[in-house]
Scaffold this motif. Structure first.
Motif: not given
Length: 493
Positions: A265-282
């Motif tokens: 669950l912690l690993r899943m949360l880390l993936y989600i945070i990284l995805f939200r942080a770097f998604h669609n960033v130019d």
């Protein structure tokens, strides 16, 4: 099975524990020397140990010698309490002769496979050297000698903390060398160590548990008391060992699922945070072009590293465990768990009573238990309140009361003494209590004089235990005695 049969079985259990200690040693020196060695060598180690044990047992049967059950020698009866070279010389000679045969056979076999071009599953050729044959012969002689030595010692001599600590230390040392062996041959260290070390250690642990359990049973029944340990009692203690192992396995499984579930669950949360942080960033305006992972590749990485099929099962079981814990907590708060446990206890008691009735109906004379022939004196009548009037009369402080209460052996004696002291306290308050008064009459006089309700519950509990034939369990008995002591402490300083 007879008592002698059980003794032989438990001695074989001791030999099996020694064999488990030999398995990693065989794998360290001969592992991956020939094809399927990781499967063959554990059986070879067990066979060598049991061979030495069997040779010593056969020699003892021929010469009329047997191992002691309590660790003491009795040469007139042919009982040996410890290892003696004089009585093991012939078995050791046989082990040495067989080890020499193992040397020649293993040397010719390994040389033949090397000359024939036999290869491993990964394509490697067999490397021949006479050193491997020397290792095979030496390991066989070492294991067979250990089996020969273990025949002399009863399980009571092996049930000490040094045996357990020594075995654990030896396994720890062997685990290090096994890890080095696996790395040198390019084997998966986790799987190799688990199969070659984890399984033998688990069997060794089970053997130690059985030895401790049965040796403590024998110590309890052996000594100045002449006793017979029946098969039913031995089976019951073995059943307790099985329950302990099952409980340990379940606890280990639950702990693994909880830790693994939280990690996933912690690993899943880390993936989600990284995805939200770097998604669609130019970032092209600031940094040079760089390689990136597209969404499909990221999804495959997520499924592979986080939500693989194995992890999905672990998370599902983790959720079920959390839900079960929440339901249990709610049940404890609402009292449903206590009611269920009480119903379960009554149900088990009913089953046990029914089974005992059925057993006695088939053979009314069959009664099996621990037979104790020590002379004992028992009071045929329970202690009375008047028996403690003199002791109660000289009890002038609460500390002395507790000391005398602790010296009494039975709960019936403690209850009568505490009740006698309580009546003595009431008499000091000028309440006209008589020796001939019943507990109900004492209750009426005390209630009329002091207008308190505590005596009513004490009287009801005292009458239920003393006159109604009620047998309280440990918690209820402690509560009844504690109520009386609380009143005495209030008036007795």
């Amino acid at each position: 099975m007879t008592s002698k049969s059980y003794e032989r079985v438990f001695n074989i259990v001791s030999a099996a524990g020694v064999a488990m200690l030999m398995i990693p040693l065989f794998l360290i020196l001969l592992g991956n020397v020939f094809p399927y060695s990781l499967v063959i060598l554990p059986f070879a180690a067990a066979f060598a140990t049991m061979f030495g044990y069997g040779v010593q047992w056969l020699f003892g049967a021929i010469t009329g010698k047997r191992a002691s059950e309590d660790g003491f020698d009795d040469f007139r009866s042919g009982v040996l309490g410890r290892f003696r070279v004089a009585y093991a010389a012939i078995p050791l000679t046989i082990n040495l002769a067989v080890s020499a045969g193992v040397f020649f056979l293993f040397d010719r076999w390994l040389y033949g496979m090397s000359e024939s071009g036999v290869t491993f599953s990964d394509g490697r050729f067999i490397h021949y050297t006479v050193l491997y044959a020397i290792f095979a012969a030496g390991l066989f002689f070492l294991a067979s000698t250990a089996g020969c030595v273990i025949w002399f010692y009863p399980i009571e001599r092996l049930s000490n903390i040094y045996t357990l600590i020594g075995g654990c230390v030896l396994f720890f040392i062997e685990s290090f060398f096994l890890w080095l062996t696996a790395r040198s041959f390019g084997i998966d260290t986790s799987a190799f160590t688990t199969l070659s070390l984890g399984l033998p250690f688990a069997i060794f642990f089970v053997c130690i548990l059985i030895i401790y359990n049965q040796s403590n049973l024998q110590r309890r029944c052996r000594g100045s008391v002449v006793s017979v340990i029946t098969g039913e009692e031995r089976r019951y203690n073995l059943f307790l060992v099985l329950l302990l192992l099952c409980a340990f396995a379940v606890a280990t499984g639950i702990a693994f699922v909880i830790v693994a579930g939280i990690a996933i669950l912690l690993r899943m949360l880390l993936y989600i945070i990284l995805f939200r942080a770097f998604h669609n960033v130019d970032n092209t305006a600031t940094y040079e072009a760089y390689e990136y992972v597209d969404s499909e590749e990221a999804g495959r990485m997520f499924r592979r590293n986080v939500m693989s099929p194995e992890n999905q099962y672990i998370v599902a079981v983790f959720v079920l465990i959390v839900a079960a814990v929440i339901l249990i907590v709610i049940g404890i708060k609402t009292g449903l768990v206590q009611k269920f446990l009480q119903w379960l206890r009554e149900f088990i008691d009913t089953i046990l009573i029914g089974s005992s009735i059925i057993k006695s109906s088939f053979d009314p004379n069959a009664e099996e238990g621990t037979y104790n022939y020590r002379d004992e004196r028992r009071k045929l009548q329970n202690a009375g309140i008047r028996d403690y009037d003199a002791m109660a009369a000289t009890t002038d402080n609460y500390r002395l009361f507790l000391q005398r209460l602790g010296r009494l052996r039975t709960y019936d004696e403690q209850l009568c003494y505490a009740y006698a002291v309580l009546l003595r306290m009431y008499k000091k308050m000028n309440i006209p209590l008589k020796i001939s008064d019943t507990p109900r009459e004492n209750e009426a006089k005390v209630t009329h004089a002091l207008s308190v309700s505590e005596i009513q519950k004490i009287t009801a509990d005292f009458e239920s235990v003393r006159y109604a034939g009620h047998t309280p369990d440990d918690s209820e008995a402690a509560a009844i005695l504690g109520d009386i002591c609380a009143v005495i402490k209030r008036y007795l300083f």
